[in-house]
Design a protein around this motif. Structure first.
Motif, PDB file in Angstrom:
ATOM      1  N   ALA A  21      24.718  36.736  53.360  1.00 53.45           N
ATOM      2  CA  ALA A  21      24.747  35.271  53.347  1.00 53.45           C
ATOM      3  C   ALA A  21      25.428  34.759  52.078  1.00 53.45           C
ATOM      4  O   ALA A  21      26.224  33.810  52.125  1.00 53.45           O
ATOM      5  CB  ALA A  21      23.329  34.717  53.449  1.00 53.45           C
ATOM      6  N   VAL A  22      25.117  35.381  50.960  1.00 56.30           N
ATOM      7  CA  VAL A  22      25.742  34.988  49.696  1.00 56.30           C
ATOM      8  C   VAL A  22      27.252  35.172  49.777  1.00 56.30           C
ATOM      9  O   VAL A  22      28.028  34.294  49.368  1.00 56.30           O
ATOM     10  CB  VAL A  22      25.167  35.808  48.520  1.00 56.30           C
ATOM     11  CG1 VAL A  22      25.982  35.576  47.244  1.00 56.30           C
ATOM     12  CG2 VAL A  22      23.700  35.441  48.281  1.00 56.30           C
ATOM     13  N   ILE A 164      32.686  39.629  55.908  1.00 56.87           N
ATOM     14  CA  ILE A 164      32.055  40.836  56.436  1.00 56.87           C
ATOM     15  C   ILE A 164      31.175  41.479  55.358  1.00 56.87           C
ATOM     16  O   ILE A 164      31.602  41.688  54.226  1.00 56.87           O
ATOM     17  CB  ILE A 164      33.115  41.851  56.945  1.00 56.87           C
ATOM     18  CG1 ILE A 164      32.445  43.059  57.612  1.00 56.87           C
ATOM     19  CG2 ILE A 164      34.053  42.282  55.841  1.00 56.87           C
ATOM     20  CD1 ILE A 164      31.704  42.726  58.882  1.00 56.87           C
ATOM     21  N   ARG A 165      29.958  41.700  55.732  1.00 56.30           N
ATOM     22  CA  ARG A 165      28.982  42.355  54.866  1.00 56.30           C
ATOM     23  C   ARG A 165      28.730  41.585  53.578  1.00 56.30           C
ATOM     24  O   ARG A 165      28.767  40.380  53.546  1.00 56.30           O
ATOM     25  CB  ARG A 165      29.379  43.805  54.616  1.00 56.30           C
ATOM     26  CG  ARG A 165      29.294  44.661  55.886  1.00 56.30           C
ATOM     27  CD  ARG A 165      29.187  46.104  55.545  1.00 56.30           C
ATOM     28  NE  ARG A 165      28.886  46.885  56.758  1.00 56.30           N
ATOM     29  CZ  ARG A 165      28.645  48.176  56.747  1.00 56.30           C
ATOM     30  NH1 ARG A 165      28.661  48.846  55.607  1.00 56.30           N
ATOM     31  NH2 ARG A 165      28.371  48.811  57.866  1.00 56.30           N
ATOM     32  N   TYR A 166      28.522  42.347  52.501  1.00 58.82           N
ATOM     33  CA  TYR A 166      27.935  41.718  51.319  1.00 58.82           C
ATOM     34  C   TYR A 166      28.862  41.610  50.125  1.00 58.82           C
ATOM     35  O   TYR A 166      28.488  41.028  49.118  1.00 58.82           O
ATOM     36  CB  TYR A 166      26.662  42.457  50.899  1.00 58.82           C
ATOM     37  CG  TYR A 166      26.623  43.895  51.330  1.00 58.82           C
ATOM     38  CD1 TYR A 166      27.277  44.877  50.614  1.00 58.82           C
ATOM     39  CD2 TYR A 166      25.944  44.255  52.483  1.00 58.82           C
ATOM     40  CE1 TYR A 166      27.256  46.193  51.015  1.00 58.82           C
ATOM     41  CE2 TYR A 166      25.914  45.581  52.904  1.00 58.82           C
ATOM     42  CZ  TYR A 166      26.577  46.551  52.167  1.00 58.82           C
ATOM     43  OH  TYR A 166      26.567  47.854  52.572  1.00 58.82           O
ATOM     44  N   GLY A 167      30.065  42.175  50.187  1.00 58.45           N
ATOM     45  CA  GLY A 167      31.081  41.927  49.170  1.00 58.45           C
ATOM     46  C   GLY A 167      30.605  41.954  47.742  1.00 58.45           C
ATOM     47  O   GLY A 167      30.867  41.026  46.979  1.00 58.45           O
ATOM     48  N   LYS A 168      29.888  42.993  47.343  1.00 64.79           N
ATOM     49  CA  LYS A 168      29.409  43.144  45.961  1.00 64.79           C
ATOM     50  C   LYS A 168      28.468  42.016  45.548  1.00 64.79           C
ATOM     51  O   LYS A 168      28.456  41.604  44.377  1.00 64.79           O
ATOM     52  CB  LYS A 168      30.596  43.232  44.997  1.00 64.79           C
ATOM     53  CG  LYS A 168      31.531  44.402  45.269  1.00 64.79           C
ATOM     54  CD  LYS A 168      32.691  44.444  44.286  1.00 64.79           C
ATOM     55  CE  LYS A 168      33.619  45.608  44.593  1.00 64.79           C
ATOM     56  NZ  LYS A 168      34.773  45.662  43.660  1.00 64.79           N
ATOM     57  N   CYS A 169      27.695  41.517  46.504  1.00 59.93           N
ATOM     58  CA  CYS A 169      26.786  40.399  46.211  1.00 59.93           C
ATOM     59  C   CYS A 169      25.322  40.834  46.117  1.00 59.93           C
ATOM     60  O   CYS A 169      24.430  39.991  46.098  1.00 59.93           O
ATOM     61  CB  CYS A 169      26.932  39.309  47.268  1.00 59.93           C
ATOM     62  SG  CYS A 169      28.542  38.472  47.214  1.00 59.93           S
ATOM     63  N   TYR A 170      25.063  42.147  46.095  1.00 57.85           N
ATOM     64  CA  TYR A 170      23.677  42.618  46.008  1.00 57.85           C
ATOM     65  C   TYR A 170      22.979  42.112  44.750  1.00 57.85           C
ATOM     66  O   TYR A 170      21.823  41.676  44.795  1.00 57.85           O
ATOM     67  CB  TYR A 170      23.642  44.153  46.036  1.00 57.85           C
ATOM     68  CG  TYR A 170      23.162  44.717  47.337  1.00 57.85           C
ATOM     69  CD1 TYR A 170      23.979  44.718  48.461  1.00 57.85           C
ATOM     70  CD2 TYR A 170      21.886  45.267  47.458  1.00 57.85           C
ATOM     71  CE1 TYR A 170      23.553  45.246  49.669  1.00 57.85           C
ATOM     72  CE2 TYR A 170      21.454  45.790  48.659  1.00 57.85           C
ATOM     73  CZ  TYR A 170      22.282  45.787  49.756  1.00 57.85           C
ATOM     74  OH  TYR A 170      21.850  46.302  50.941  1.00 57.85           O
ATOM     75  N   SER A 171      23.667  42.205  43.614  1.00 58.57           N
ATOM     76  CA  SER A 171      23.033  41.799  42.352  1.00 58.57           C
ATOM     77  C   SER A 171      22.701  40.311  42.364  1.00 58.57           C
ATOM     78  O   SER A 171      21.668  39.891  41.828  1.00 58.57           O
ATOM     79  CB  SER A 171      23.936  42.129  41.165  1.00 58.57           C
ATOM     80  OG  SER A 171      25.195  41.494  41.284  1.00 58.57           O
ATOM     81  N   ILE A 172      23.567  39.501  42.990  1.00 62.74           N
ATOM     82  CA  ILE A 172      23.294  38.059  43.091  1.00 62.74           C
ATOM     83  C   ILE A 172      22.066  37.821  43.957  1.00 62.74           C
ATOM     84  O   ILE A 172      21.188  37.008  43.617  1.00 62.74           O
ATOM     85  CB  ILE A 172      24.512  37.316  43.671  1.00 62.74           C
ATOM     86  CG1 ILE A 172      25.729  37.488  42.776  1.00 62.74           C
ATOM     87  CG2 ILE A 172      24.197  35.827  43.870  1.00 62.74           C
ATOM     88  CD1 ILE A 172      27.011  36.923  43.355  1.00 62.74           C
TER      89      ILE A 172
END
Length: 224
Positions: A21-22, A164-172
């Motif tokens: 979503a981010v 598509i997917r999370y694009g390095k947004c896990y940390s956010i």
């Protein structure tokens, strides 16, 4: 990514969809004051709504075919909801414009349905959904091929973007939950033991009992 001490395993299970979503909201470049339309409020749609609020969206209207999901969206802070009861795009878009006081600046298509995508990018014969010069981000995965009113997109300069997917947004996503800025707990509606996995998948697929995020617990000592 290590979970901070103040994030439970249940909340950790929602980090992946929140990161998606981010990424979608970042692709849309949502900023303060934007009016946002979200089509489809399953788990990704609801998390996109919460993320859009954190990014400064001033008004958010959500649409869905499920009245129970729209109730959940209202409970989580949607400014306006619109139940999709008609196949007539003009009727739906009119509802959206009335709710937002005009066309949205940004549309996040989270349903993945062909009809949802056609509604996000206005069909030629009806009122426009996304404003001219606005942005449409396709977050949901729909059919392999869809028909889009491409001339309308061109002449009104509507930007259509994939996500598509999370694009390095896990940390956010981790930071949003850890800081309390996004509360994912209300989205976790059902819990099942490992041996009840089939029932868990059926519950998720059918939306039984207002199911949104369904968790399967591998630890048999977990409180369910």
């Amino acid at each position: 990514f290590r979970l901070p001490d103040n994030i439970s395993l249940d909340e950790g299970a929602v980090i992946e969809p929140l990161a998606c979503a981010v990424h979608g909201c970042k692709r849309a470049e949502i900023s303060a004051g934007d009016k946002v339309l979200i089509c489809g409020v399953g788990t990704i749609g609801l998390l996109s709504m919460l993320t859009a609020k954190q990014m400064g969206a001033s008004k958010i209207c959500v649409t869905d075919i499920s009245s129970s999901l729209l109730e959940a969206a209202k409970h989580l802070g949607a400014d306006h909801v619109a139940l999709v009861e008609s196949q007539d795009a003009h009727v739906i878009i009119t509802k959206i414009h009335q709710a937002l006081g005009g066309p949205p600046d940004i549309t996040l298509e989270c349903s993945g349905t062909a009809s949802g995508i056609s509604m996000s990018i206005p069909v030629c014969y009806c009122s426009q959904a996304t404003r001219s010069g606005g942005v449409v981000v396709l977050v949901g995965l729909g059919p392999h091929n869809v028909t889009l009113p491409i001339i309308d997109v061109i002449v009104r300069e509507v930007d259509v973007r994939g996500s598509i997917r999370y694009g390095k947004c896990y940390s956010i996503a981790l930071d949003l939950i850890a800081s309390g800025k996004v509360n994912v707990k209300p989205l976790i509606t059902h819990h099942f033991k490992l041996e009840d996995s089939v029932k868990a998948f059926e519950t998720s697929r059918n939306g039984d009992g207002g199911a949104i995020k369904v968790l399967i617990h591998c630890n048999q000592e977990a409180s369910i």
